[in-house]
Structures are given as C-alpha cells and as structure tokens.
Design a protein around this motif. Structure first.
Motif, PDB file in Angstrom:
ATOM      1  N   SER A 161      32.443  39.184  38.228  1.00  0.00           N
ATOM      2  CA  SER A 161      33.486  39.144  39.238  1.00  0.00           C
ATOM      3  C   SER A 161      34.502  38.082  38.848  1.00  0.00           C
ATOM      4  N   GLN A 202      37.700  35.523  39.071  1.00  0.00           N
ATOM      5  CA  GLN A 202      38.479  34.670  39.962  1.00  0.00           C
ATOM      6  C   GLN A 202      39.902  34.624  39.414  1.00  0.00           C
ATOM      7  N   ASN A 211      36.986  44.752  35.425  1.00  0.00           N
ATOM      8  CA  ASN A 211      36.967  43.553  36.267  1.00  0.00           C
ATOM      9  C   ASN A 211      38.371  43.182  36.711  1.00  0.00           C
ATOM     10  N   ASN A 220      39.437  45.686  39.395  1.00  0.00           N
ATOM     11  CA  ASN A 220      38.746  45.399  40.652  1.00  0.00           C
ATOM     12  C   ASN A 220      39.313  44.152  41.323  1.00  0.00           C
ATOM     13  N   TYR A 221      39.684  43.167  40.515  1.00  0.00           N
ATOM     14  CA  TYR A 221      40.290  41.953  41.078  1.00  0.00           C
ATOM     15  C   TYR A 221      41.594  42.304  41.794  1.00  0.00           C
ATOM     16  N   GLU A 248      40.996  43.887  45.139  1.00  0.00           N
ATOM     17  CA  GLU A 248      40.604  42.926  46.174  1.00  0.00           C
ATOM     18  C   GLU A 248      41.809  42.206  46.768  1.00  0.00           C
TER      19      GLU A 248
END
Length: 395
Positions: A2, A4, A301, A304-305, A308
């Motif tokens: 995940s 940041q 990833n 997906n970030y 979000e």
C-alpha cells in the motif's frame, strides 16, 4: 503493498497543487541527479565515455520498459524521440501489410490527439485510404461502454489499421484493447496503441493485448524528461523500413574497429527503429531512473493510490453537478470532468474556471469540452478537496 504519498521524492514548489501530470510530470529528484551526471559526463568527463556505452546505456531503458509492459524480449523495444517519431515508423511500413490494396480505411476515434491523425495523411493519399472516425456517443450514460462497442463494430475486412489510445487524453475513457486486438486479428488489420496517457500508471500487458505497436512519450506517466520515449514493435515490423539509417542500427556496429566494413544487415527486431543518437547521455539515465522507481512502486499500487485519494472529492464534485465517466470505463489517474452549466454558462470552454484554479495555485488542463484532472503519487486527497472548494465558490 500500500503506497503512501511520494511527494518527498519530487521537487514540487511549496504551495502548488499540481493535478496536471497528463500534460507534464514533475521529475524525481533522483532523476534530476542522473541528468546532471549526464551533463557532467559530456562536459567534463568525456574521457570516461566508452564505445560500449552507446549500446549498454539505452539497453537498460529497453529492459526496464520491457519489464513494465511484460515483454520478455527487450530487443522489441526501441528508444525514440517522441510519439510522432514512433507513428512515423508505422506510417513508413504500412505498405508492407498483406492485401493492402483491398483495404479502404484507417480507424481513429473522435477527438484523437493530433499526432495520431497527421502521421497518416500521406499514407492515406498514397494508398487511397480514408480515415474512419468512431464517434463519441452523444450521451453520458454508459458513454465509455457504448464507445467501446462502436469501435468493435466499426472494424471490418476493409480496415487497414486501428490507431487508438488506452486512455482518451481528454475524456479519460478507458478502451478495451484486448477486445479490439482480437477483432483486428480476425480481419487482418494492424493495431497501433498510443500508450502515452496510461503506460507507467495503468497496467499494460503486451502478452494479453498483443498489439502490433505500442508507442509512448516519456515525459508524462513514465516520469521521464522531454524529447525521449519508448516503443514496442511486434513481428510485423521485423523486416521493415526505419525512419533513419543510423550506423547504430546495423549488425555488429558495436565493433568499432570494423565500422568501415559497411554492414547492410540490421540489428534484430525493433533495433532498427531506435532514433539516431539514441544513447542520449542525459535523457536515458533520467528515464532509467524513473522507470526503476515506477517498477519499485508497482503500477497497480499507484493506480490504487489514486483511487483512494479521488474517491471522496470526486463524489463531492458529482454532487455539485459535475460529470465524470463511470468507474467501469475509466482509470483513476486521468479524469475528464464536465462542469455544471452554472459554471460554463452552457459554453464548454471552462477558461474562467481554470483561471480561477490557477489563481489559487491549482493546476489542471482545460481541454474545452472538459477539464482534465490528472493525479499521481505526489498528490494527496487534500489536493482534490482544494479543487472542490474553488468550485463551490463559483456556483
């Protein structure tokens, strides 16, 4: 994994909300350092340049890009200067298509980026071809799904070639390339993909899609510098005609002691399509660095970030009267947002609103029929909320 926020790896000016990666990406700090090293190599340390560097340096980029698109053979990757260069390679080889005399049209999509139109004007004139444009559906509901279906229905035995993107550069519509590829193979048409607005941020699998060519600029989602790109060329192009006749294209050209024994044979596969001077001692190390970082992050990833950070602000924009393609027919890194008529006055140019955003140091692209909002791993959810707040003040 995940992710940041990765803003600390970039040098984005403090106070700037940058939502315009589809125009130009910021550059990684580490890539800038690689570029400076390249400048210094040519400026002060030329005695350290080895003949083998001409081939070894670009091969690093070719191997990384091959890994990014799941292509096992890096020799199918060419280092190019731009998308227009890659499209010129395609145009230069269309005459080699079997049964070309029976073909009548090249399929494009409506509101395509100009490069992908201009590239084939002369080819059309020479071979009596016309453009067949697949129009954007005149509806908002399920627009992406209907557009994809119209493309499939438009491909037939008279189709020479389909030239299209993975993601539409204005609307953010995602196209079903696997289905298009299957249909192209059924009718004997080439499939040429402009991956500039997707590759590096959205999964692209050569093994699944099987296009004849994939062409990408480096300065957007690949996070690289300007004036360098990469392209995949499939088997159709293996014995084709390059745009340039560089000495580096030729077999055994890495044997400097034998260069005046002129070699007519080319290096294998896509290596004849590299641009001249493709070693590019400044740009190549920068692109190598950015591709390495993208592979370390992982495009899924990254995607997906973005999903979000846009989820809640995007819902708020829709509640304020904005429209965006439904999630099934778009990606999360590039949004074509239609503003409410109370902002545009029914005139789809959006200039006043984008100027308001700029005044608040929020940067997006105005593409007339929509504003294009394009986020990456250097953004946070608050960047999208800043846009929402400006919209509220203008309602």
């Amino acid at each position: 994994m995940s992710l940041q926020c990765q803003k600390h790896l970039f040098s984005i000016e403090e106070g700037v909300t940058y939502l315009n990666g589809a125009a130009y990406s910021p550059t990684l700090k580490s890539s800038v350092e690689k570029g400076i090293e390249g400048i210094q190599l040519k400026a002060s340390h030329t005695h350290l340049i080895k003949g083998s560097d001409h081939f070894a340096l670009p091969q690093k980029v070719q191997k990384l890009f091959a890994q990014l698109i799941n292509e096992p053979d890096y020799e199918r990757i060419a280092v190019i200067s731009s998308v227009s260069y890659g499209m010129a390679v395609v145009a230069n080889n269309l005459h080699r298509l079997a049964n070309l005399s029976a073909k009548k049209h090249i399929i494009q999509i409506q509101d395509e980026f100009p490069n992908n139109i201009y590239a084939f004007d002369r080819v059309c004139q020479k071979h009596n071809l016309v453009y067949k444009t697949i129009a954007k559906p005149n509806t908002l509901e399920n627009r992406g799904g209907m557009w994809n279906q119209a493309i499939l229905e438009g491909i037939n035995t008279e189709t020479t070639m389909v030239v299209m993107p993975h993601i539409h550069w204005i609307y953010g519509v995602k196209f079903d390339l696997e289905a298009v590829s299957k249909r192209c193979k059924e009718v004997g048409a080439l499939l040429v993909i402009d991956g500039t607005q997707s590759v590096g941020m959205l999964d692209f699998d050569i093994q699944k899609i099987q296009p004849d060519a994939l062409i990408c600029a480096g300065y957007k989602w690949l996070l690289g510098p300007y004036s360098i790109g990469v392209a995949y060329f499939g088997e159709f192009f293996d014995e084709g005609v390059p745009v340039e006749e560089s000495w580096m294209h030729r077999a055994e050209s890495d044997n400097f002691a034998q260069l005046i024994r002129y070699e007519r044979a080319y290096r294998p596969k896509a290596q004849r399509y590299n641009m001249g001077e493709h070693t590019q001692f400044i740009q190549v190390p920068m692109l190598e660095d950015s591709l390495t970082q993208i592979l370390n992050w992982g495009v899924n990833n990254m995607q997906n970030y973005c999903a979000e950070i846009i989820e809640k602000p995007l819902k708020a924009l829709q509640e304020l009267g904005c429209w965006v393609e439904d999630s099934a027919n778009r990606a999360n890194h590039l949004l074509g947002i239609s503003l409410p008529e109370s902002i545009t006055g029914g005139v789809p140019h959006n200039q006043a609103f984008t100027e308001q955003l700029s005044a608040n140091k929020i940067f997006v692209s105005n593409r007339g029929v929509a504003i294009r909002v394009s986020q990456n791993v250097y953004n946070v959810e608050g960047d999208l909320w800043a846009l929402v707040e400006v919209l509220k003040k203008n309602l």
